[in-house]
Design a protein around this motif. Structure first.
Motif, PDB file in Angstrom:
ATOM      1  N   ASN A   1     -21.947  -4.941 -15.856  1.00 60.87           N
ATOM      2  CA  ASN A   1     -21.774  -3.516 -15.573  1.00 60.87           C
ATOM      3  C   ASN A   1     -21.028  -3.287 -14.250  1.00 60.87           C
ATOM      4  OD1 ASN A   1     -22.019  -0.775 -16.142  1.00 60.87           O
ATOM      5  ND2 ASN A   1     -23.976  -0.580 -15.064  1.00 60.87           N
ATOM      6  N   ILE A   2     -20.003  -4.106 -14.032  1.00 56.36           N
ATOM      7  CA  ILE A   2     -19.177  -3.990 -12.814  1.00 56.36           C
ATOM      8  C   ILE A   2     -17.854  -3.318 -13.171  1.00 56.36           C
ATOM      9  CG2 ILE A   2     -17.857  -5.322 -11.100  1.00 56.36           C
ATOM     10  CD1 ILE A   2     -20.133  -7.350 -11.066  1.00 56.36           C
ATOM     11  N   SER A   3     -17.465  -2.337 -12.380  1.00 56.97           N
ATOM     12  CA  SER A   3     -16.215  -1.601 -12.618  1.00 56.97           C
ATOM     13  C   SER A   3     -15.068  -2.262 -11.858  1.00 56.97           C
ATOM     14  CB  SER A   3     -16.363  -0.145 -12.161  1.00 56.97           C
ATOM     15  OG  SER A   3     -17.419   0.487 -12.851  1.00 56.97           O
ATOM     16  N   LEU A   4     -13.986  -2.546 -12.575  1.00 59.74           N
ATOM     17  CA  LEU A   4     -12.762  -3.060 -11.958  1.00 59.74           C
ATOM     18  C   LEU A   4     -11.811  -1.899 -11.763  1.00 59.74           C
ATOM     19  CD1 LEU A   4     -12.246  -6.277 -14.145  1.00 59.74           C
ATOM     20  CD2 LEU A   4     -13.382  -6.108 -11.929  1.00 59.74           C
ATOM     21  N   MET A   5     -11.320  -1.688 -10.554  1.00 58.45           N
ATOM     22  CA  MET A   5     -10.486  -0.510 -10.291  1.00 58.45           C
ATOM     23  C   MET A   5      -9.471  -0.752  -9.175  1.00 58.45           C
ATOM     24  SD  MET A   5     -13.188   1.871  -8.190  1.00 58.45           S
ATOM     25  CE  MET A   5     -14.383   1.834  -9.520  1.00 58.45           C
ATOM     26  N   HIS A   6      -8.440   0.063  -9.187  1.00 57.87           N
ATOM     27  CA  HIS A   6      -7.495   0.143  -8.071  1.00 57.87           C
ATOM     28  C   HIS A   6      -8.072   1.102  -7.041  1.00 57.87           C
ATOM     29  CE1 HIS A   6      -4.216  -2.001 -10.096  1.00 57.87           C
ATOM     30  NE2 HIS A   6      -4.532  -1.330 -11.186  1.00 57.87           N
ATOM     31  N   THR A   7      -7.751   0.889  -5.778  1.00 58.43           N
ATOM     32  CA  THR A   7      -8.263   1.792  -4.741  1.00 58.43           C
ATOM     33  C   THR A   7      -7.524   3.126  -4.715  1.00 58.43           C
ATOM     34  OG1 THR A   7      -6.771   0.773  -3.120  1.00 58.43           O
ATOM     35  CG2 THR A   7      -9.019  -0.099  -3.250  1.00 58.43           C
ATOM     36  N   LYS A   8      -6.334   3.148  -5.341  1.00 61.20           N
ATOM     37  CA  LYS A   8      -5.548   4.388  -5.353  1.00 61.20           C
ATOM     38  C   LYS A   8      -4.551   4.350  -6.504  1.00 61.20           C
ATOM     39  CE  LYS A   8      -2.397   2.387  -1.954  1.00 61.20           C
ATOM     40  NZ  LYS A   8      -1.825   2.490  -0.593  1.00 61.20           N
ATOM     41  N   GLN A   9      -3.951   5.479  -6.753  1.00 61.01           N
ATOM     42  CA  GLN A   9      -2.919   5.581  -7.770  1.00 61.01           C
ATOM     43  C   GLN A   9      -1.569   5.179  -7.156  1.00 61.01           C
ATOM     44  OE1 GLN A   9      -3.184   6.339 -11.044  1.00 61.01           O
ATOM     45  NE2 GLN A   9      -5.421   6.545 -10.869  1.00 61.01           N
ATOM     46  N   TYR A  10      -0.798   4.384  -7.893  1.00 59.00           N
ATOM     47  CA  TYR A  10       0.504   3.932  -7.398  1.00 59.00           C
ATOM     48  C   TYR A  10       1.599   4.630  -8.197  1.00 59.00           C
ATOM     49  CZ  TYR A  10      -2.296   0.312  -5.164  1.00 59.00           C
ATOM     50  OH  TYR A  10      -3.238  -0.356  -4.406  1.00 59.00           O
ATOM     51  N   GLU A  11       2.352   5.477  -7.490  1.00 55.08           N
ATOM     52  CA  GLU A  11       3.406   6.242  -8.163  1.00 55.08           C
ATOM     53  C   GLU A  11       4.601   5.371  -8.511  1.00 55.08           C
ATOM     54  OE1 GLU A  11       4.444   9.606  -5.845  1.00 55.08           O
ATOM     55  OE2 GLU A  11       2.403  10.407  -5.743  1.00 55.08           O
ATOM     56  N   TYR A  12       4.844   4.355  -7.681  1.00 52.45           N
ATOM     57  CA  TYR A  12       5.993   3.495  -7.910  1.00 52.45           C
ATOM     58  C   TYR A  12       5.549   2.035  -7.977  1.00 52.45           C
ATOM     59  CZ  TYR A  12       8.310   7.707  -6.210  1.00 52.45           C
ATOM     60  OH  TYR A  12       8.718   9.012  -6.027  1.00 52.45           O
ATOM     61  N   PRO A  13       6.304   1.208  -8.690  1.00 47.99           N
ATOM     62  CA  PRO A  13       5.974  -0.223  -8.740  1.00 47.99           C
ATOM     63  C   PRO A  13       6.098  -0.861  -7.349  1.00 47.99           C
ATOM     64  CG  PRO A  13       7.580   0.367 -10.440  1.00 47.99           C
ATOM     65  CD  PRO A  13       7.482   1.537  -9.511  1.00 47.99           C
ATOM     66  N   ILE A  14       5.246  -1.836  -7.088  1.00 45.92           N
ATOM     67  CA  ILE A  14       5.357  -2.633  -5.863  1.00 45.92           C
ATOM     68  C   ILE A  14       5.774  -4.036  -6.287  1.00 45.92           C
ATOM     69  CG2 ILE A  14       4.121  -3.609  -3.877  1.00 45.92           C
ATOM     70  CD1 ILE A  14       2.325  -1.176  -3.894  1.00 45.92           C
ATOM     71  N   THR A  15       6.950  -4.427  -5.868  1.00 39.76           N
ATOM     72  CA  THR A  15       7.535  -5.678  -6.347  1.00 39.76           C
ATOM     73  C   THR A  15       7.459  -6.770  -5.294  1.00 39.76           C
ATOM     74  OG1 THR A  15       9.099  -4.348  -7.627  1.00 39.76           O
ATOM     75  CG2 THR A  15       9.561  -6.702  -7.458  1.00 39.76           C
ATOM     76  N   ALA A  16       6.978  -7.917  -5.712  1.00 39.81           N
ATOM     77  CA  ALA A  16       6.885  -9.080  -4.823  1.00 39.81           C
ATOM     78  C   ALA A  16       7.648 -10.242  -5.443  1.00 39.81           C
ATOM     79  CB  ALA A  16       5.426  -9.470  -4.599  1.00 39.81           C
ATOM     80  N   ILE A  17       7.833 -11.300  -4.639  1.00 39.00           N
ATOM     81  CA  ILE A  17       8.491 -12.518  -5.127  1.00 39.00           C
ATOM     82  C   ILE A  17       7.469 -13.649  -5.137  1.00 39.00           C
ATOM     83  CG2 ILE A  17      10.273 -14.252  -4.644  1.00 39.00           C
ATOM     84  CD1 ILE A  17      11.939 -12.070  -3.387  1.00 39.00           C
ATOM     85  N   GLY A  18       7.370 -14.334  -6.266  1.00 34.23           N
ATOM     86  CA  GLY A  18       6.448 -15.455  -6.359  1.00 34.23           C
ATOM     87  C   GLY A  18       6.432 -16.042  -7.751  1.00 34.23           C
ATOM     88  N   ASP A  19       5.594 -17.041  -7.935  1.00 29.88           N
ATOM     89  CA  ASP A  19       5.392 -17.622  -9.262  1.00 29.88           C
ATOM     90  C   ASP A  19       4.337 -16.767  -9.962  1.00 29.88           C
ATOM     91  OD1 ASP A  19       4.366 -19.224 -11.429  1.00 29.88           O
ATOM     92  OD2 ASP A  19       5.334 -20.961 -10.516  1.00 29.88           O
ATOM     93  N   VAL A  20       4.759 -16.004 -10.975  1.00 29.67           N
ATOM     94  CA  VAL A  20       3.877 -15.019 -11.613  1.00 29.67           C
ATOM     95  C   VAL A  20       2.619 -15.673 -12.176  1.00 29.67           C
ATOM     96  CG1 VAL A  20       3.709 -13.196 -13.342  1.00 29.67           C
ATOM     97  CG2 VAL A  20       5.891 -13.638 -12.208  1.00 29.67           C
TER      98      VAL A  20
END
Length: 351
Positions: free
Chosen positions: A219-238
Motif C-alpha cells: 500500500n505504498i504510493s509511487l509519485m512524482h513530487t511535481k508536474q513536469y510541463e516539459y521533458p527533462i533530457t539527460a545523457i546516459g545508458d538508458v
C-alpha cells in the motif's frame, strides 16, 4: 634567502681549524730557531692553507661516509626501503633531513600496511557474506528436494508447494549470480556504456508502472513530487539508469512504511547537471551504517533484510553504474523518519 650550511661542513670547518691551529703553533715554535721572519711567514701560510684544505676534505668525506653507512644499515634492518633506492638519492649527512626522510618513508609504509589490512579484512568479510548468501538458498532447495525424494512427491498438494519454494530458492541463487556477474562487468576495463539522450521523466514513469503491483502489496504510493510541463533530457545508458531507478525504488518499497509514499524529484542543479532524488517516509537508516551502505552484501538489519529477499547487491550495483557514468550518488537518512537517495546525471544539450 638565507643560505643553510650543512652541519657537517661546520663540524669539518672547526675540526680543521683546530688541527691547523695546533700544528701551526708547533711548526712556528720549531722553525723560530732556524728561519728568518719572511721565510717563516711564507712557510706558515702555505702550511696552514694545505693542512686546512686537506683536513677539511678528509673529515667531511669520512664523516659523510660514516653517517651514510650507518643510516643505510638502519634502512636495511627495518626494511623501510630498499638500499638501492637510498643510493639513488643524494648523500646527505644532515641528521634532521635524514630523520624527516626516514619518518616520511615510515609513514608511507604504515599507510600501505593499513590499506592492505583493510583490504584483507574486506576480502574475508566478502567471502563470508557470499558464502552465507549462497548457502542459505542452496540448503533450502536441497531440503525441499530431499523431502520430495523421500516420498512427499506422491502428495500433489505438498509436492506443488515444495517445488514452488525450491523454485524461489533457485531464483534467488540466479539473482545473486547475475548481480555478481554484472558487478564484475562494471569493474572490468572492457565495460562500455551505450550513452544516448533520454527523457528522465518518461523513464521514471516506466519504472513506476513496472513496480506498481509490488508497491500495492504494501500500500505504498509511487509519485512524482511535481508536474513536469516539459521533458527533462539527460545523457546516459538508458538500461543501466533504469536499473539504478529500479534498485532504489525496490529498496524504498521493501523498507518503506506500509501505507506510506515514495516520491521521485528531478531538478537542474548546475548548468550541465541533473539531480534525481528518491525519498520515502519508511524506517530510515542509522547514521553509523551510511558509510557502508554501498558495500556488497552489507545489510543494515541482517535478519529482516534476508526475509525481504534480494541478492544484497542492489546498492553496490547502483553505485557502480552511477560511477561508471562519472557521476555521484548521495544518501541522507534519519532513523524512523525515512531515507533519501539521490544521484546526478549529465544534462543533454538542446538540439
Amino acid at each position: 634567502m638565507k643560505m643553510k650550511i650543512k652541519k657537517t661542513y661546520t663540524f669539518a670547518f672547526w675540526s680543521s681549524f683546530y688541527i691547523t691551529f695546533f700544528t701551526s703553533i708547533v711548526l712556528l715554535l720549531s722553525s723560530s730557531f732556524f728561519l728568518d721572519t719572511l721565510i717563516k711567514l711564507t712557510i706558515l701560510l702555505l702550511y696552514v692553507s694545505i693542512v686546512f684544505i686537506v683536513t677539511f676534505l678528509i673529515i667531511q668525506y669520512r664523516l659523510e661516509k660514516f653517517i651514510f653507512q650507518r643510516i643505510k644499515k638502519i634502512y636495511d634492518s627495518v626494511s623501510i626501503l630498499d638500499s638501492s633506492d637510498f643510493i639513488k638519492t643524494p648523500i646527505t649527512s644532515d641528521i634532521d633531513a635524514l630523520s624527516r626522510e626516514v619518518q616520511k618513508f615510515s609513514e608511507n609504509k604504515q599507510q600501505q600496511i593499513k590499506n592492505l589490512n583493510l583490504r584483507e579484512s574486506y576480502r574475508r568479510e566478502f567471502l563470508g557474506n557470499i558464502s552465507h548468501e549462497l548457502k542459505t538458498p542452496l540448503f533450502t532447495v536441497q531440503g525441499y528436494l530431499l523431502t520430495l525424494a523421500d516420498g512427499a512427491i506422491n502428495d500433489k498438494k505438498i509436492s506443488f508447494k515444495y517445488l514452488e519454494r525450491a523454485n524461489k530458492g533457485v531464483d534467488r541463487l540466479i539473482a545473486i549470480v547475475k548481480d555478481l556477474d554484472l558487478i564484475s562487468k562494471l569493474e572490468s576495463t572492457d565495460f562500455h556504456l551505450n550513452m544516448q539522450p533520454f527523457n528522465v521523466i518518461e523513464l521514471i514513469q516506466g519504472v513506476f508502472d513496472l513496480l506498481e503491483m509490488k508497491a500495492k502489496k504494501r500500500n505504498i504510493s509511487l509519485m512524482h513530487t511535481k508536474q513536469y510541463e516539459y521533458p527533462i533530457t539527460a545523457i546516459g545508458d538508458v538500461e543501466r539508469i533504469e536499473q539504478v531507478l529500479i534498485n532504489l525504488l525496490v529498496n524504498s518499497i521493501k523498507y518503506g512504511k506500509v501505507g506510506g509514499t515514495t516520491s521521485v524529484n528531478v531538478e537542474h542543479i548546475k548548468k550541465n547537471k541533473i539531480l534525481v532524488t528518491i525519498t520515502d517516509n519508511g524506517e530510515g537508516i542509522k547514521k553509523e551504517h551510511h558509510v557502508r551502505l554501498f558495500e556488497r552484501f552489507y545489510r543494515v538489519d541482517q535478519s529482516r533484510s534476508r526475509e525481504q529477499g534480494g541478492s544484497g547487491l542492489g546498492l553496490s550495483i547502483v553505485k557502480h553504474i552511477v560511477e561508471a557514468h562519472n557521476e555521484q550518488i548521495f544518501v541522507e537518512s534519519e532513523f524512523k523518519k525515512g531515507s533519501e537517495f539521490s544521484f546526478t546525471l549529465e544534462k543533454a544539450e538542446k538540439i
